[in-house]
Design a protein around this motif. Sequence first.
Motif, PDB file in Angstrom:
ATOM      1  N   ARG A 179       0.750  -1.270  -0.123  1.00  9.05           N
ATOM      2  CA  ARG A 179      -0.020  -0.106  -0.033  1.00  9.05           C
ATOM      3  C   ARG A 179       0.706   1.156   0.081  1.00  9.05           C
ATOM      4  O   ARG A 179       1.767   1.267   0.916  1.00  9.05           O
ATOM      5  CB  ARG A 179      -0.829  -0.049   1.174  1.00  9.05           C
ATOM      6  CG  ARG A 179      -1.723   1.061   1.243  1.00  9.05           C
ATOM      7  CD  ARG A 179      -1.314   2.191   2.086  1.00  9.05           C
ATOM      8  NE  ARG A 179      -2.559   3.553   2.158  1.00  9.05           N
ATOM      9  CZ  ARG A 179      -2.374   4.718   2.346  1.00  9.05           C
ATOM     10  NH1 ARG A 179      -0.877   4.808   2.918  1.00  9.05           N
ATOM     11  NH2 ARG A 179      -2.963   5.353   2.295  1.00  9.05           N
ATOM     12  N   ASP A 202      -1.694  -1.542  -3.805  1.00  9.76           N
ATOM     13  CA  ASP A 202      -3.010  -0.410  -3.371  1.00  9.76           C
ATOM     14  C   ASP A 202      -2.448   0.765  -3.315  1.00  9.76           C
ATOM     15  O   ASP A 202      -1.254   1.290  -2.710  1.00  9.76           O
ATOM     16  CB  ASP A 202      -3.175  -1.012  -1.905  1.00  9.76           C
ATOM     17  CG  ASP A 202      -3.866  -2.609  -1.541  1.00  9.76           C
ATOM     18  OD1 ASP A 202      -3.781  -3.155  -2.703  1.00  9.76           O
ATOM     19  OD2 ASP A 202      -4.519  -2.616  -0.692  1.00  9.76           O
ATOM     20  N   VAL A 240      -5.341  -1.902  -6.938  1.00  7.91           N
ATOM     21  CA  VAL A 240      -6.200  -1.610  -5.784  1.00  7.91           C
ATOM     22  C   VAL A 240      -6.397  -0.301  -5.579  1.00  7.91           C
ATOM     23  O   VAL A 240      -5.396   0.372  -5.287  1.00  7.91           O
ATOM     24  CB  VAL A 240      -6.315  -2.570  -4.548  1.00  7.91           C
ATOM     25  CG1 VAL A 240      -7.348  -2.096  -3.764  1.00  7.91           C
ATOM     26  CG2 VAL A 240      -6.101  -4.019  -4.749  1.00  7.91           C
ATOM     27  N   GLN A 242      -7.585   2.864  -3.412  1.00 16.69           N
ATOM     28  CA  GLN A 242      -7.666   3.079  -1.963  1.00 16.69           C
ATOM     29  C   GLN A 242      -8.251   4.730  -1.821  1.00 16.69           C
ATOM     30  O   GLN A 242      -7.517   5.503  -2.067  1.00 16.69           O
ATOM     31  CB  GLN A 242      -6.528   2.945  -0.827  1.00 16.69           C
ATOM     32  CG  GLN A 242      -7.069   2.865   0.449  1.00 16.69           C
ATOM     33  CD  GLN A 242      -5.879   2.467   1.308  1.00 16.69           C
ATOM     34  OE1 GLN A 242      -5.451   3.340   1.996  1.00 16.69           O
ATOM     35  NE2 GLN A 242      -5.570   1.300   1.800  1.00 16.69           N
ATOM     36  N   SER A 336      -7.822  -2.730   5.793  1.00 14.94           N
ATOM     37  CA  SER A 336      -8.670  -2.889   4.740  1.00 14.94           C
ATOM     38  C   SER A 336      -9.983  -3.246   4.973  1.00 14.94           C
ATOM     39  O   SER A 336     -11.017  -3.314   4.167  1.00 14.94           O
ATOM     40  CB  SER A 336      -7.910  -3.599   3.522  1.00 14.94           C
ATOM     41  OG  SER A 336      -7.918  -4.856   3.854  1.00 14.94           O
TER      42      SER A 336
END
Length: 418
Positions: A179, A202, A240, A242, A336
Amino acid sequence: MSDTAMTIRPYEMLVGEWPTRFHLRIDPDGSGLLLANAAEAAWLTPVGVKMAAGVLEGRSDQEIVEEIKSEFRGAPEAQVHTDLAQVHAAIADLAEPGDNYPVTNLTDPKLSPWERQLGAPLRADVDQCDPERFRAIIRALWDAGVPHVCIQADREGDSAQLVSLVEAVEDLGMICGLRTAASWLSPLLIEACAMAGLDHLDLVFVCHDEAEHDATCGGGDYDAFVAAIEQCHELELAPVAQWPLMDSNLADMDEMAAALQGLGVTNVVGCAIACLDDDEAADAAGALPARALPQVATTFFELADSTSARYLWAPPRRFDHAKSLHEQILDGPRTSADVTVRVNADGTVWPARGAQSAGNILTNTWAEIWQHPAFERFRERLSAPAKCPDCPDLPICNADCPKDPAGWSDDREGGEVQ
């Protein structure tokens, strides 16, 4: 470190043209949990565990049937064949999501036809730290039965260090995510992480408007975000988005969803920056009052239906007056999803919600951590999810009412309940 008999077995199996990574987690009683790409999960009886292991190890149906008949005496052969066919079908169904990596909350009917209490989370979001310490943390998580780690990049840390952290996760056979904000990583570093075994990336997505996005993430981050998504597709790495939900981007939700759809992003994690209804300072700073969260969540999930993407709701983050809104966005949600824990660089373990840590993975046994009162509400929600008449169709109410501050993550300095 763990004093349980839980074990995890990693497998890889070609399903169609693409390999799918499975993790079979076996509990002390012989029953278990089968995960595909850490995205979909199915509970298994002891017989189901034996059958799934046999299928994933490539043994013939007849070998599996003979093993089951010898270990579970009295089972009619026809019934064993029927049950084995169901296991084959379940494995095929689990493999279908492909690049969907975040797991939804446990009361999602897709995860299980019946309720059951977990003995460990399905994922841990672990802060970037010294590689030696990081290895000790993920080893303890693996021993506890956690199959999936997502590294939380430190914007002030050594980004080159991330490759070795990804390698550490891959060495254990775990699913690995990272992330970050896109501009914190170079394209070469993203490629190196992918080659080291990274499964999903992410990325913070504040707004489809370049200027508004860059105002939070830094100049050039929006262009870096678009480039990183394209690179993910080239590297067969699951992207992904966020998405921090706040006052400034509520009016842009349709456009933001369309932008992500245009980029081919099919996994989106939304996290509301929330405040109490009477917290005027936080409201003015851009946080969302509690009363607004059910409607925001409803709109968020309607976007999933209109775009055919997978939208997941992370536990809301309580606004921290000691930090700017931009800082809190870059920090991201604590976890998450409800089936995830957060582990700080010093080993402190936090549940998805609340203001209380549960111990330290480096100094406490997993049994001590999991039985800590900080996880009590989590276990209660698993056994008896509740709905209220205000918004009966909102799926996240199975985990906690979005407007209840007790169900938010609270990371404010000095706010921890001792």
